[in-house]
Design an enzyme around this catalytic site. Structure first.
Site, short mmCIF file in Angstrom:
data_model
loop_
_atom_site.label_atom_id
_atom_site.label_comp_id
_atom_site.label_asym_id
_atom_site.label_seq_id
_atom_site.Cartn_x
_atom_site.Cartn_y
_atom_site.Cartn_z
N THR A 158 0.87 -1.17 0.00
CA THR A 158 0.00 0.00 0.00
C THR A 158 0.91 1.23 0.00
OG1 THR A 158 0.02 0.25 2.40
CG2 THR A 158 -1.64 -1.26 1.48
N THR A 201 -1.89 -2.92 19.42
CA THR A 201 -1.57 -1.58 19.91
C THR A 201 -2.19 -1.29 21.28
OG1 THR A 201 -1.98 0.76 19.42
CG2 THR A 201 -3.57 -0.77 18.54
N ASP A 202 -1.60 -0.34 21.99
CA ASP A 202 -2.19 0.12 23.26
C ASP A 202 -3.50 0.88 23.02
OD1 ASP A 202 -1.09 2.44 22.12
OD2 ASP A 202 0.33 2.81 23.75
N GLU A 203 -3.72 1.32 21.76
CA GLU A 203 -4.90 2.15 21.49
C GLU A 203 -6.20 1.40 21.70
OE1 GLU A 203 -4.84 4.82 18.23
OE2 GLU A 203 -2.68 5.09 18.35
N TYR A 248 -9.55 3.24 13.64
CA TYR A 248 -8.32 2.42 13.63
C TYR A 248 -8.29 1.52 14.87
CZ TYR A 248 -3.51 1.20 14.82
OH TYR A 248 -2.38 0.51 15.21
N ALA A 249 -8.44 2.13 16.04
CA ALA A 249 -8.31 1.36 17.29
C ALA A 249 -9.39 0.28 17.38
CB ALA A 249 -8.39 2.31 18.48
N LYS A 292 -8.43 -2.61 15.10
CA LYS A 292 -7.37 -3.44 15.71
C LYS A 292 -7.97 -4.29 16.85
CE LYS A 292 -3.46 -3.54 15.05
NZ LYS A 292 -2.65 -4.37 14.10
N ASN A 319 3.67 3.45 21.20
CA ASN A 319 4.09 4.03 19.91
C ASN A 319 5.53 3.67 19.56
OD1 ASN A 319 1.73 5.59 20.70
ND2 ASN A 319 2.32 7.06 19.12
N PRO A 355 3.21 20.80 12.93
CA PRO A 355 1.80 21.02 13.30
C PRO A 355 1.41 20.23 14.56
CG PRO A 355 1.94 19.52 11.42
CD PRO A 355 3.36 19.85 11.81
P1 NAD Z 1 3.02 0.70 8.47
O1 NAD Z 1 1.77 1.48 8.18
O2 NAD Z 1 4.34 1.38 8.37
O3 NAD Z 1 3.08 -0.57 7.48
C1 NAD Z 1 2.01 -1.43 7.27
C2 NAD Z 1 2.42 -2.42 6.20
O4 NAD Z 1 1.33 -3.33 5.97
C3 NAD Z 1 2.76 -1.80 4.84
O5 NAD Z 1 3.92 -2.36 4.32
C4 NAD Z 1 1.54 -2.14 3.97
O6 NAD Z 1 1.86 -2.25 2.59
C5 NAD Z 1 1.14 -3.47 4.57
N1 NAD Z 1 -0.29 -3.78 4.35
C6 NAD Z 1 -1.35 -2.97 4.58
N2 NAD Z 1 -2.48 -3.60 4.25
C7 NAD Z 1 -2.13 -4.85 3.83
C8 NAD Z 1 -2.88 -5.97 3.38
N3 NAD Z 1 -4.19 -5.92 3.28
N4 NAD Z 1 -2.19 -7.09 3.05
C9 NAD Z 1 -0.85 -7.14 3.12
N5 NAD Z 1 -0.10 -6.10 3.53
C10 NAD Z 1 -0.73 -4.97 3.89
O7 NAD Z 1 2.84 -0.01 9.88
P2 NAD Z 1 3.62 0.16 11.27
O8 NAD Z 1 3.42 1.52 11.80
O9 NAD Z 1 4.99 -0.39 11.14
O10 NAD Z 1 2.75 -0.84 12.17
C11 NAD Z 1 2.92 -2.25 12.07
C12 NAD Z 1 1.93 -2.94 12.99
O11 NAD Z 1 2.16 -2.52 14.33
C13 NAD Z 1 0.46 -2.62 12.70
O12 NAD Z 1 -0.29 -3.79 12.90
C14 NAD Z 1 0.09 -1.58 13.74
O13 NAD Z 1 -1.28 -1.63 14.06
C15 NAD Z 1 0.95 -2.01 14.90
N6 NAD Z 1 1.37 -0.94 15.84
C16 NAD Z 1 1.95 0.18 15.34
C17 NAD Z 1 2.43 1.16 16.23
C18 NAD Z 1 3.13 2.41 15.73
O14 NAD Z 1 3.50 3.25 16.55
N7 NAD Z 1 3.35 2.58 14.44
C19 NAD Z 1 2.28 0.96 17.61
C20 NAD Z 1 1.65 -0.20 18.08
C21 NAD Z 1 1.22 -1.15 17.17
O1 TDX Z 2 0.62 16.23 12.84
C1 TDX Z 2 0.46 15.68 13.95
N1 TDX Z 2 0.44 16.46 15.08
C2 TDX Z 2 0.23 15.96 16.32
O2 TDX Z 2 0.21 16.71 17.31
C3 TDX Z 2 0.30 14.26 14.09
C4 TDX Z 2 0.33 13.36 12.90
C5 TDX Z 2 0.10 13.77 15.36
N2 TDX Z 2 0.06 14.58 16.44
C6 TDX Z 2 -0.16 13.99 17.78
C7 TDX Z 2 -1.32 13.02 17.85
C8 TDX Z 2 -0.87 12.03 18.90
O3 TDX Z 2 -1.18 12.52 20.19
O4 TDX Z 2 1.00 13.19 18.07
C9 TDX Z 2 0.65 11.98 18.75
C10 TDX Z 2 1.13 10.80 17.91
O5 TDX Z 2 0.38 10.78 16.71
P1 TDX Z 2 0.60 9.65 15.60
O6 TDX Z 2 2.02 9.63 15.20
O7 TDX Z 2 -0.44 9.82 14.57
O8 TDX Z 2 0.39 8.32 16.46
P2 TDX Z 2 -0.86 7.79 17.34
O9 TDX Z 2 -2.12 8.41 16.95
O10 TDX Z 2 -0.44 7.88 18.78
O11 TDX Z 2 -0.86 6.25 16.86
C11 TDX Z 2 0.38 5.53 16.70
O12 TDX Z 2 0.65 4.73 17.83
C12 TDX Z 2 -0.16 3.62 18.06
C13 TDX Z 2 0.34 4.68 15.43
O13 TDX Z 2 0.03 5.48 14.32
C14 TDX Z 2 -0.62 3.55 15.58
O14 TDX Z 2 -0.55 2.69 14.43
C15 TDX Z 2 -0.27 2.76 16.82
O15 TDX Z 2 -1.18 1.73 17.03
#
Ligand code: NAD
Ligand code: TDX
Length: 334
Positions: free
Chosen positions: A36, A125-127, A149-150, A153, A178, A204
């Site tokens: 994606t 996720t913790d969300e 999203y939450a 999940k 996160n 922002p």
């Molecule tokens: P990301 O958005 O960077 O990557 C997601 C990946 O999944 C991409 O490579 C995308 O191409 C692939 N994908 C999406 N839909 C798909 C589908 N239908 N089939 C196959 N592949 C698909 O993700 P991330 O931020 O690294 O998060 C990874 C995992 O960890 C997720 O499950 C997310 O919910 C969880 N998570 C993320 C965070 C965070 O802070 N980013 C925190 C806690 C949990």
């Molecule tokens: O432009 C911004 N300004 C801002 O103040 C953005 C993008 C975010 N924020 C704030 C919102 C949140 O309080 O920063 C914090 C972090 O935001 P994100 O990076 O969007 O993360 P969050 O919403 O906490 O979710 C992330 O952590 C849990 C991941 O995107 C999720 O996939 C994961 O499950």
């Protein structure tokens, strides 16, 4: 072991693919990813010629392609990172979140069951616990998701539980705080702020900037998932946290300080609807049962992350164009 890492072209999935290939040189690692907007083959340049690494382009919602990848590669375990992950995008359009984060997990569980795989680790996720007014979430805290999203999940996590209870499908769920580090798509707050500032634009900050997030470095998260993959018992749930709880205003001030910039580079913008005030994870269980502990201090990890984005413009510049600009305009009303 032969492991299918789904979503292995994304931020955290690609770190885990590289971690497995480095730390387990006799493992076969199959990266199954739909590619994606968040999936990026550039994240895997270092390993694409590794003979133990295979890439399969596929959607976890497509059972046929998924089953073929499992059969062809004699897969024994799945680690599921594939998901739609950005909260703001889920607010704009939840559809694809429900599809991938719920139906996709169902397909994976069905495949684990059908082929009798040894384990599936569901990265969550913790969300799912909602906003923490006080104290920290334990593995037994009730789910109270506040964004599409939450809640998607949470649906995937509930399916894992029900498949274990009903069919003894060996799924394990992790709830992480996160993530941050290199290769994170610049829609998430840390890479968005860093790359905006590198481009001379402002950071922002939503609402009053008092929202709290707990942050874990990629290296610590990979080690935690390693412990869960190899040691956790089927049906278990583990929280993965760091204890590094930081207000968003403090986060942006830390970034500005490291980058030698002033507070005038902060732009307060309208708040996210349903914005969770605070996340906080109790990670005692994984430390006590599996012996894992976070090692990277937030200040050290943040500096390394800023250095990486500074040195790797080639990686992020092209991501901040095309569809991204449309998203950015809508999100920040510019
Ligand atoms: P990301 O958005 O960077 O990557 C997601 C990946 O999944 C991409 O490579 C995308 O191409 C692939 N994908 C999406 N839909 C798909 C589908 N239908 N089939 C196959 N592949 C698909 O993700 P991330 O931020 O690294 O998060 C990874 C995992 O960890 C997720 O499950 C997310 O919910 C969880 N998570 C993320 C965070 C965070 O802070 N980013 C925190 C806690 C949990
Ligand atoms: O432009 C911004 N300004 C801002 O103040 C953005 C993008 C975010 N924020 C704030 C919102 C949140 O309080 O920063 C914090 C972090 O935001 P994100 O990076 O969007 O993360 P969050 O919403 O906490 O979710 C992330 O952590 C849990 C991941 O995107 C999720 O996939 C994961 O499950």
């Amino acid at each position: 072991m032969r492991v299918l890492v789904t979503g292995g072209a994304g931020f955290m999935g690609s770190h885990f693919v590289k971690y497995l290939l480095k730390n387990y040189p006799d493992y076969k690692v199959v990266n199954f990813d739909k590619l994606t907007y968040a999936g990026n083959p550039d994240n895997l340049k270092e390993v694409e010629k590794n003979p133990n690494y295979v890439f399969v382009k596929g959607d976890i919602c497509d059972a046929g392609v998924l089953e073929k990848a499992i059969k062809d590669n004699k897969i024994e375990a799945i680690v599921n990172y594939a998901a739609e992950t950005h909260v703001d995008r889920s607010i704009m359009d939840p559809t694809v979140f429900l599809r991938t984060d719920i139906f996709g997990v169902y397909n994976l569980l069905e495949a684990v069951r059908k082929f009798g795989l040894k384990k599936m680790v569901q990265i969550s996720t913790d969300e799912v616990f909602g906003s923490a007014r006080e104290g920290s979430f334990t593995e037994d805290s009730p789910f109270a998701p506040n964004s599409p999203y939450a809640s998607s999940k949470a649906g995937g996590d509930h399916l894992c539980r029900s498949y274990w209870v009903t069919y003894q499908t060996p799924a394990v769920v992790t709830h992480s705080c996160n993530f941050y580090g290199s290769n994170q798509f610049p829609e998430k707050v840390i890479p968005l702020f860093i790359t905006n500032l590198l481009e001379g634009k402002k950071a922002p900050l939503y609402g009053d900037g008092q929202n709290v997030r707990e942050w874990i470095h990629t290296s610590d998260h990979c080690a935690a998932v390693d412990a869960v993959l190899h040691q956790a018992e089927a049906g278990a749930v583990y929280n993965i946290g760091s204890g590094d709880e930081i207000k968003n205003i403090e986060l942006v001030e830390k970034i500005l300080k490291i980058m030698g910039l002033g507070k005038t580079m902060i732009e307060y913008v309208k708040d996210r609807p349903g914005h969770d005030r605070r996340y906080s994870i109790n990670h005692k269980k994984i430390s006590q049962e599996l012996g894992w502990k976070p090692k990277m201090s937030f200040d050290e990890g943040l500096k390394a992350t800023i250095d990486w984005y500074r040195a790797n413009e080639w990686w992020w510049k092209k991501l901040k164009s095309g569809e991204y600009l449309e998203y950015y305009k809508k999100q920040y009303s510019v």
